[in-house]
Structure formats: structure tokens, C-alpha cells
Scaffold this motif. Structure first.
Motif, PDB file in Angstrom:
ATOM      1  N   GLY A 136       0.824  -1.210   0.000  1.00 18.09           N
ATOM      2  CA  GLY A 136       0.000   0.000   0.000  1.00 18.09           C
ATOM      3  C   GLY A 136       0.853   1.253   0.000  1.00 18.09           C
ATOM      4  N   GLY A 137       1.925   1.241   0.770  1.00 16.46           N
ATOM      5  CA  GLY A 137       2.831   2.393   0.802  1.00 16.46           C
ATOM      6  C   GLY A 137       3.494   2.630  -0.535  1.00 16.46           C
ATOM      7  N   PHE A 185       2.312   1.700  -3.465  1.00 21.41           N
ATOM      8  CA  PHE A 185       1.258   2.165  -4.370  1.00 21.41           C
ATOM      9  C   PHE A 185       1.015   3.666  -4.202  1.00 21.41           C
ATOM     10  N   CYS A 186       0.938   4.127  -2.951  1.00 18.40           N
ATOM     11  CA  CYS A 186       0.727   5.563  -2.687  1.00 18.40           C
ATOM     12  C   CYS A 186       1.873   6.393  -3.245  1.00 18.40           C
ATOM     13  N   LEU A 187       3.098   5.925  -3.111  1.00 17.97           N
ATOM     14  CA  LEU A 187       4.241   6.666  -3.649  1.00 17.97           C
ATOM     15  C   LEU A 187       4.202   6.724  -5.172  1.00 17.97           C
ATOM     16  N   VAL A 214       1.460   6.626  -7.071  1.00 20.52           N
ATOM     17  CA  VAL A 214       0.381   7.555  -7.425  1.00 20.52           C
ATOM     18  C   VAL A 214       0.829   8.995  -7.205  1.00 20.52           C
ATOM     19  N   LEU A 215       1.492   9.265  -6.097  1.00 18.34           N
ATOM     20  CA  LEU A 215       1.992  10.610  -5.824  1.00 18.34           C
ATOM     21  C   LEU A 215       3.005  11.032  -6.876  1.00 18.34           C
TER      22      LEU A 215
END
Length: 179
Positions: free
Chosen positions: A11-12, A14-16, A18-19
Motif C-alpha cells: 500500500g505504501g 502504491f501511494c508513492l 500515485v503521488l
């Protein structure tokens, strides 16, 4: 490795990703992605309306707004009011809201309706409005269709006490939505 740590790590990452993708300029992706999104939305809306047999509405709608439900923003016209309160009503007392509306006569014979604020907010600010009070202020006219539509007071001065009621966009300062 425990499964929950694996899920949190994925999840971490994935967030990076997307950012990072959000921070990359549009030119990197080969053009203006916003324009592509708007034109594809307009095409799909036109085809949706055409599918139900209303192509004229689809084409007229497509020229005005690219996405359904969006209306181009245009700032409300502000207008000054000044005079004596000739009529005062409290609308919504049965629901506990008690929104004060006043009619202000500036001596010309035609009075303007002004939606002021809830009674409790005026009392809190120390700006109680009463019949025959001398008032002045600035208000917004949101309804551009009706020529005698009410004003929504941005600020009002009662006697020598000046009170701010709405912000520059017209949102009520007594609303907790602004906090």
C-alpha cells in the motif's frame, strides 16, 4: 514476513507511485490530459443523449459544460443597499432557523428585499435589526433571471455597528462548513 506487513508495504509503494505520477508534468504524458479528459467526457455525454433520442440536447449541453452537473463559475454581482427597514420577517421560525429578511426603502418608493442572517447570529454579533432601523451594506444577487430577486447581505451596518455576514464567495459565516 507477516502478511499484514506485506499488505502495508504494498500500500505504501502504491501511494508513492500515485503521488509520483501526480507530480509529473502533463507534457511527459504526451499532451494535456485535462483537455483529453474533458473532450472524452463531452463525446460520451453526447453519445449517451443521442442513444436516448435527444441529440439536440446533447449538443447544446456539450457546448455549455464539458462534464454533467458542472456549471461554469461566474461571480455573483454585488450591490449596495441603504435606507430604512420598512418590513421585517423571520422565515423558518417553525424549524428553529429564524432567517431574517428585511425590506429596505431608500426613499425612492421601491423597497429591496435583503436576506440578512439568522436572528441568533445577529444577536451574537450585536447587530439586531428592527423595523424602522437605518441600515446600509453590500449584498450579493445570485438570481440573474428575476429583476427584483432578493439580495444576500455580505455585510450590514445597523446604526453605527458594522457586521460581516458572508465571505467574498457568498458563504454564510455562521455556517460551520467554513471551519
Amino acid at each position: 514476513m507477516r502478511p499484514e506487513r506485506l499488505v502495508m508495504g504494498a500500500g505504501g509503494v502504491f501511494c508513492l507511485v500515485v503521488l509520483g505520477a501526480a507530480l509529473v508534468p502533463d507534457s511527459f504524458w504526451g499532451g494535456n490530459s485535462i483537455d483529453a479528459l474533458l473532450s472524452s467526457a463531452q463525446e460520451s455525454a453526447s453519445s449517451s443523449f443521442a442513444a436516448v433520442g435527444n441529440a439536440e440536447t446533447a449538443q447544446g449541453w456539450g457546448r455549455k459544460s464539458a462534464l454533467p452537473g458542472l456549471v461554469p463559475f461566474s461571480q455573483a454581482k454585488s450591490e449596495r443597499f441603504r435606507g430604512s427597514v420598512v418590513r421585517l420577517t423571520s422565515q423558518g421560525e417553525d424549524t428553529g432557523w429564524s432567517q431574517i429578511h428585511i425590506w429596505v426603502d431608500n426613499g425612492s418608493g421601491a423597497s429591496k428585499e435583503v436576506s440578512v442572517a439568522p436572528r441568533w447570529f445577529l444577536e451574537y454579533l450585536g447587530c439586531p435589526v428592527q423595523d424602522n432601523s437605518r441600515v446600509r451594506g453590500v449584498g450579493f444577487r445570485f438570481d440573474r433571471v428575476r429583476p427584483n430577486a432578493e439580495l444576500y447581505a455580505k455585510n450590514i451596518t445597523v446604526g453605527n455597528k458594522s457586521c460581516r455576514l458572508r465571505n467574498d464567495e457568498g458563504f454564510a459565516l455562521w455556517s460551520n462548513q467554513l471551519r
